[in-house]
Design an enzyme around this catalytic site. Structure first.
Site, short mmCIF file in Angstrom:
data_model
loop_
_atom_site.label_atom_id
_atom_site.label_comp_id
_atom_site.label_asym_id
_atom_site.label_seq_id
_atom_site.Cartn_x
_atom_site.Cartn_y
_atom_site.Cartn_z
N HIS A 22 0.86 -1.18 0.00
CA HIS A 22 0.00 0.00 0.00
C HIS A 22 0.90 1.23 0.00
O HIS A 22 1.69 1.43 0.91
CB HIS A 22 -0.91 0.03 1.23
CG HIS A 22 -1.84 1.21 1.24
ND1 HIS A 22 -3.07 1.19 0.62
CD2 HIS A 22 -1.69 2.45 1.76
CE1 HIS A 22 -3.66 2.37 0.78
NE2 HIS A 22 -2.83 3.16 1.46
N CYS A 23 0.78 2.04 -1.03
CA CYS A 23 1.63 3.22 -1.18
C CYS A 23 0.86 4.45 -0.69
O CYS A 23 -0.09 4.89 -1.34
CB CYS A 23 2.03 3.39 -2.65
SG CYS A 23 3.13 4.79 -2.94
N PHE A 24 1.28 4.99 0.46
CA PHE A 24 0.58 6.15 1.00
C PHE A 24 0.78 7.38 0.10
O PHE A 24 -0.05 8.29 0.08
CB PHE A 24 1.10 6.46 2.41
CG PHE A 24 2.40 7.21 2.44
CD1 PHE A 24 2.41 8.59 2.57
CD2 PHE A 24 3.61 6.54 2.33
CE1 PHE A 24 3.61 9.30 2.59
CE2 PHE A 24 4.80 7.24 2.36
CZ PHE A 24 4.81 8.62 2.48
#
Length: 340
Positions: free
Chosen positions: A189-191
């Site tokens: 998950h890439c913030f």
């Protein structure tokens, strides 16, 4: 607990919005500085009346912006339609099922080990014998203990049951607690983009890293060309080039993030791995028994790259990996050196 779990996605959404604002603001400021300072682009426009560099820079910024916002679109969220396509893909690739069938679904678990320390391996495995999507044959059943025979001649795709989504999901799928969905071939998950990176957008994410690295390197070259000499003293030189120095420092700091990720994801592509599988290997049931220098899903450099480039077109079917009979030479880790 419910309040805590709901606040986590809200915090993730807030950090993603902040990251987007920072990304857009930083690119706009540096783009304007390149145009108003005596860079190659500025000199070509106002002295040589050549707009080639200006057009190329503008297109590069627009393309990087498009990829940045496009990455967040549908990383491969598991849905009934995707599962239906997965079933059809598996049916076309697997041999016909045996005429002898057991019950349609059996949860594969062990009473003595129902809970994992790491919530990444969150899914219960499901066996299915009277439909094409199946795990390997059952070897032994003792009460609630079910063992998988990994020596079966035909390795068949495994389904896992996500307790949160209440769905049977394919191998290499993981539930993301920020997106609140299961993601096919979950990577991370890439913030910074505010979404997961998975099967459907991993290629776009890699292209974004390529263009972002290229754009930062180009911006660095333009900014350093525009430095002015000043009156000869260091203090005057710093004051004269203060804006350029600030932009250059920001670019230098930001360069190592996409460039480092670009190198790492290149390694993942050629070995057919994901970030989740590399970082949580010991907690993932289908990888825990493999040595760190074994890549169970790798089919060779060319096949891995081809699969990565085409996987966004539709669902892929992965089988339960097997231990290799003999270990061949491993470039990344061998008896002479190790990259791990």
């Amino acid at each position: 607990e419910e309040m805590a779990s709901s606040s986590k996605p809200d915090a993730a959404a807030g950090s993603a919005a902040g990251a987007r604002i920072f990304w857009v603001f930083g690119h706009v400021v540096i783009y304007i500085v390149i145009l108003i300072k005596p860079t190659h682009v500025h000199v070509n426009i106002f002295e040589h009346h050549d707009f080639t560099r200006f057009i190329a820079l503008t297109l590069a910024v627009l393309l990087a912006s498009f990829l940045y916002f496009r990455v967040a679109y549908n990383p491969g969220f598991i849905s009934p339609a995707l599962l239906s396509n997965h079933n059809r893909t598996a049916q076309s690739r697997l041999p016909s099922p045996s005429p002898l069938h057991r019950s349609p679904y059996q949860i594969v678990h062990n009473n003595n080990d129902r809970h994992h320390d790491d919530d990444d391996d969150h899914h219960d495995r499901i066996e299915e014998d009277d439909r094409p999507l199946m795990t390997p044959d059952i070897e032994e059943v003792e009460g609630d203990d079910v063992r998988i025979d990994v020596s079966s001649k035909h390795k068949q795709p495994a389904l896992y049951f996500c307790k949160t989504c209440q769905l049977e999901v394919p191998l290499r799928t993981k539930h993301c607690y920020d997106c609140r969905r299961c993601v096919a071939r979950f990577d991370h998950h890439c913030f910074f983009v505010g979404s997961c990176v998975g099967q459907m957008n991993h290629g776009r994410f890699y292209l974004f890293l390529v263009f972002q690295t290229f754009l930062i390197a180009w911006g660095f070259r333009e900014l350093t060309f525009a430095y002015q000499s000043g009156d000869g003293t260091i203090g005057d030189w710093i004051v004269t080039n203060m804006l350029l120095l600030w932009c250059t420092m920001v670019i230098c700091v930001c360069f190592f993030i996409p460039f480092g990720l670009l190198l790492f994801h290149t390694y993942l592509i050629i070995t057919n791995q994901t970030t989740w599988e590399v970082s949580h290997r010991e907690n993932i049931s289908y990888l825990a028994d493999f040595d760190d220098d074994i890549f169970p899903f790798s089919r060779g450099f060319v096949a891995n790259v081809k699969e990565f480039c085409l996987m966004h077109r539709g669902p892929l079917t992965w089988t339960v990996p097997e231990q290799p009979e003999e270990k061949g030479f491993n470039f990344w880790s061998n008896q002479y050196y190790s990259c791990f």
